[in-house]
Design an enzyme around this catalytic site. Structure first.
Site, PDB file in Angstrom:
ATOM      1  N   CYS A  84       0.821  -1.219   0.000  1.00 44.10           N
ATOM      2  CA  CYS A  84       0.000   0.000   0.000  1.00 44.10           C
ATOM      3  C   CYS A  84       0.857   1.272   0.000  1.00 44.10           C
ATOM      4  CB  CYS A  84      -1.033  -0.053   1.121  1.00 44.10           C
ATOM      5  SG  CYS A  84      -2.424   1.016   0.766  1.00 44.10           S
ATOM      6  N   HIS A 174      -3.087  -5.158   1.733  1.00 47.92           N
ATOM      7  CA  HIS A 174      -2.372  -5.383   3.001  1.00 47.92           C
ATOM      8  C   HIS A 174      -2.365  -6.854   3.421  1.00 47.92           C
ATOM      9  CE1 HIS A 174      -2.086  -1.117   4.296  1.00 47.92           C
ATOM     10  NE2 HIS A 174      -3.187  -0.985   3.583  1.00 47.92           N
ATOM     11  N   GLU A 176      -0.503  -8.146   5.502  1.00 48.30           N
ATOM     12  CA  GLU A 176      -0.186  -8.170   6.946  1.00 48.30           C
ATOM     13  C   GLU A 176      -1.445  -8.036   7.803  1.00 48.30           C
ATOM     14  OE1 GLU A 176       0.377  -5.780   4.833  1.00 48.30           O
ATOM     15  OE2 GLU A 176       0.019  -3.823   5.740  1.00 48.30           O
TER      16      GLU A 176
HETATM   17  N1  GLN Z   1      -3.557   6.306   1.011  1.00 44.55           N
HETATM   18  C1  GLN Z   1      -2.367   6.100   1.723  1.00 44.55           C
HETATM   19  C2  GLN Z   1      -1.255   6.958   1.189  1.00 44.55           C
HETATM   20  O1  GLN Z   1      -1.284   7.437   0.110  1.00 44.55           O
HETATM   21  C3  GLN Z   1      -1.933   4.656   1.696  1.00 44.55           C
HETATM   22  C4  GLN Z   1      -2.946   3.830   2.439  1.00 44.55           C
HETATM   23  C5  GLN Z   1      -2.399   2.634   3.126  1.00 44.55           C
HETATM   24  O2  GLN Z   1      -1.206   2.349   3.161  1.00 44.55           O
HETATM   25  N2  GLN Z   1      -3.302   1.906   3.703  1.00 44.55           N
HETATM   26  O3  GLN Z   1      -0.324   7.129   1.905  1.00 44.55           O
END
Ligand code: GLN
Length: 210
Positions: A84, A174, A176
């Site tokens: 992410c 994710h 994790e």
């Molecule tokens: N939207 C977040 C960002 O741009 C990332 C979201 C996440 O890691 N769950 O940092």
């Protein structure tokens, strides 16, 4: 093997817990370590950049002098997985001057492209080399372009959500935050030998997840 998790903000303890489970339940030779300084970075064999807030993680990686060194180590062959916020930091372009991607994955990505926190969701994915896996998407980014040298390992509604370029792995979701250690197991195989997922893990996966 020492596996680092960038330790400033985000899902740090969740990744560390996954690595502990691989050690304790699946007998993987792995010790997780939180990375906050260059000194920590120098001793690891692989690195995870967690989910969280990419602008904050990016800022601190730069401030503590890790940014260029992660790029250097990755180019010399150190496996890196970004989940992410982590994949945003690994990408070639983010379209956002608050986060300059490391260009370790030849992709362009748009932050928060599914909308706000309320638009977070879970759904099953079919991942190459891994199989069925629950994707947990939280304010996830969308990969809007995949360049040369990048393999797409999973898509969701037509968009890539998991990609790989050599030993660099990026996910917009994710792993994790699930019960399954399979993706972490797969990532460790980049250090130990291609395509290896411990057989105990696969048995568990078949029994409990599918
Ligand atoms: N939207 C977040 C960002 O741009 C990332 C979201 C996440 O890691 N769950 O940092």
């Amino acid at each position: 093997m020492l596996v680092g998790v960038i330790g400033y903000q985000g899902d740090v303890s969740e990744h560390i817990e996954m690595l502990h489970r691989l050690r304790d339940e699946y007998k993987r030779e792995v010790s997780p370590v939180k990375i906050k300084s260059l000194k920590d970075l120098n001793k690891i064999s692989a690195l995870i950049i967690p989910g969280g807030e990419s602008t904050t993680i990016y800022k601190l990686i730069k401030e503590y002098g890790l940014y260029r060194n992660i790029i250097k180590r990755a180019r010399l062959g150190m496996p890196v997985m970004g989940t992410c916020a982590g994949i945003i930091i690994l990408s070639r372009s983010t379209g956002d001057s608050m986060v300059m991607g490391m260009n370790l994955l030849n992709i362009s990505i748009e932050r928060n492209a599914y909308g706000r926190q309320i638009n977070s969701f879970r759904d099953y994915l079919n991942i190459k080399n891994i199989g069925r896996f629950e994707g947990v998407f939280i304010r996830a980014p969308v990969i809007d372009h995949v360049g040369d040298g990048v393999d797409i390992l999973a898509t969701y509604e037509g968009s890539p959500v998991m990609v790989r370029s050599g030993k660099i792995l990026g996910l917009t979701f994710h792993p994790e935050l699930t019960n399954s250690t399979l993706i972490h197991d797969y990532f460790l195989s980049f250090v130990e030998g291609e395509g290896y997922i411990s057989s105990r893990n696969r048995e568990w996966y078949v029994r409990d997840v599918i």
